[in-house]
Design a protein around this motif. Structure first.
Motif, PDB file in Angstrom:
ATOM      1  N   LEU A 110       0.833  -1.207   0.000  1.00 53.52           N
ATOM      2  CA  LEU A 110       0.000   0.000   0.000  1.00 53.52           C
ATOM      3  C   LEU A 110       0.864   1.251   0.000  1.00 53.52           C
ATOM      4  O   LEU A 110       0.539   2.242  -0.667  1.00 53.52           O
ATOM      5  CB  LEU A 110      -0.929  -0.005   1.227  1.00 53.52           C
ATOM      6  CG  LEU A 110      -1.953  -1.148   1.296  1.00 53.52           C
ATOM      7  CD1 LEU A 110      -2.751  -1.070   2.592  1.00 53.52           C
ATOM      8  CD2 LEU A 110      -2.893  -1.096   0.091  1.00 53.52           C
ATOM      9  N   GLN A 125      -1.264   4.527  -1.514  1.00 52.49           N
ATOM     10  CA  GLN A 125      -2.685   4.474  -1.176  1.00 52.49           C
ATOM     11  C   GLN A 125      -2.897   4.935   0.270  1.00 52.49           C
ATOM     12  O   GLN A 125      -2.920   4.132   1.204  1.00 52.49           O
ATOM     13  CB  GLN A 125      -3.214   3.054  -1.385  1.00 52.49           C
ATOM     14  CG  GLN A 125      -3.094   2.571  -2.821  1.00 52.49           C
ATOM     15  CD  GLN A 125      -3.749   1.220  -3.028  1.00 52.49           C
ATOM     16  OE1 GLN A 125      -4.839   0.961  -2.540  1.00 52.49           O
ATOM     17  NE2 GLN A 125      -3.072   0.347  -3.774  1.00 52.49           N
ATOM     18  N   ALA A 179      -6.184   3.638   2.080  1.00 50.11           N
ATOM     19  CA  ALA A 179      -6.047   2.215   2.399  1.00 50.11           C
ATOM     20  C   ALA A 179      -5.066   2.008   3.548  1.00 50.11           C
ATOM     21  O   ALA A 179      -5.280   1.154   4.418  1.00 50.11           O
ATOM     22  CB  ALA A 179      -5.587   1.443   1.168  1.00 50.11           C
TER      23      ALA A 179
END
Length: 229
Positions: free
Chosen positions: A169, A174, A177
């Motif tokens: 991630l 991200q 996330a």
């Protein structure tokens, strides 16, 4: 009559005591608030908004922890971690780097727990033994040493899991996330590790063992047996 005294030592350490010794759910929930604030602030105001929200939340959490009586060192370390994470993100200009310190900490923790087991100084035994005022007496108990070693693998696995989730991630940037994963893999995972490691310890100790609070030193047992012969 004879069965009751033997069971009491085994049931003496409650599951809650193990949770308290390892930080417990309350501290884990506190640790998730600054990252959640960062994620929300980033959505609303970009990197600057995320950093400001995280630092303000971290300061508020530190103040609350101070008032409820937490150790000053623990409070300051928690706040310092938030500030360092914020500075890293500001320095690189990449919001996902706010979580870089967490990735590094979990990597180091996984290695530390694994090494401690290999060298027969399992960290779970170190933490619990220190909190119970046993110093190193627990290491002279082969059953306790084996139980702590097995249960420590549960904790090592939690850090490995976090790294396995966070790194992809982080590499893909991200932020949302990462924020969700940070919350999901904090107190729920700690609660699971507490429960799992407690089960491993209880199942690893032989029947009749007096429990965590009463390490059995074979040398003492031999000495007593020799005197009674």
């Amino acid at each position: 009559m004879t069965g009751t005294p033997q069971r009491q030592p085994e049931d003496g350490p409650r599951p809650e005591s193990l949770a308290d010794l390892l930080g417990g759910r309350r501290g884990a929930v506190d640790a998730t608030l600054p990252p959640l604030a960062f994620g929300l602030g980033w959505v609303l105001g970009g990197l600057g908004g995320g950093v400001l929200a995280a630092v303000l939340t971290g300061t508020a959490v530190a103040g609350w922890r101070w008032r409820r009586g937490d150790r000053p060192r623990s409070v300051l370390v928690g706040l310092l971690a938030v500030c360092v994470a914020a500075l890293i993100a500001l320095r690189t200009g990449r919001a996902a780097d706010f979580f870089l310190l967490q990735i590094a900490a979990n990597t180091a923790s996984a290695l530390a727990w694994a090494v401690s087991i290999v060298v027969r100084w399992p960290l779970l035994g170190v933490v619990v033994g220190t909190a119970l005022g046993q110093r190193t007496r627990w290491r002279r108990d082969p059953a306790l040493l084996r139980a702590y070693g097995r249960a420590s693998w549960v904790w090592a696995a939690t850090y490995v899991l976090r790294v396995a989730v966070f790194v992809p991630l982080w590499l893909s940037g991200q932020v949302i996330a990462l924020t969700v994963a940070r919350a999901a893999l904090t107190w729920p995972l700690i609660a699971a590790a507490l429960a799992g490691s407690w089960v491993v310890i209880r199942r690893s100790l032989p029947a009749g063992h007096p429990g965590l609070r009463h390490p059995v030193d074979p040398a003492d047992a031999d000495g007593v047996g020799a005197r009674t012969e």
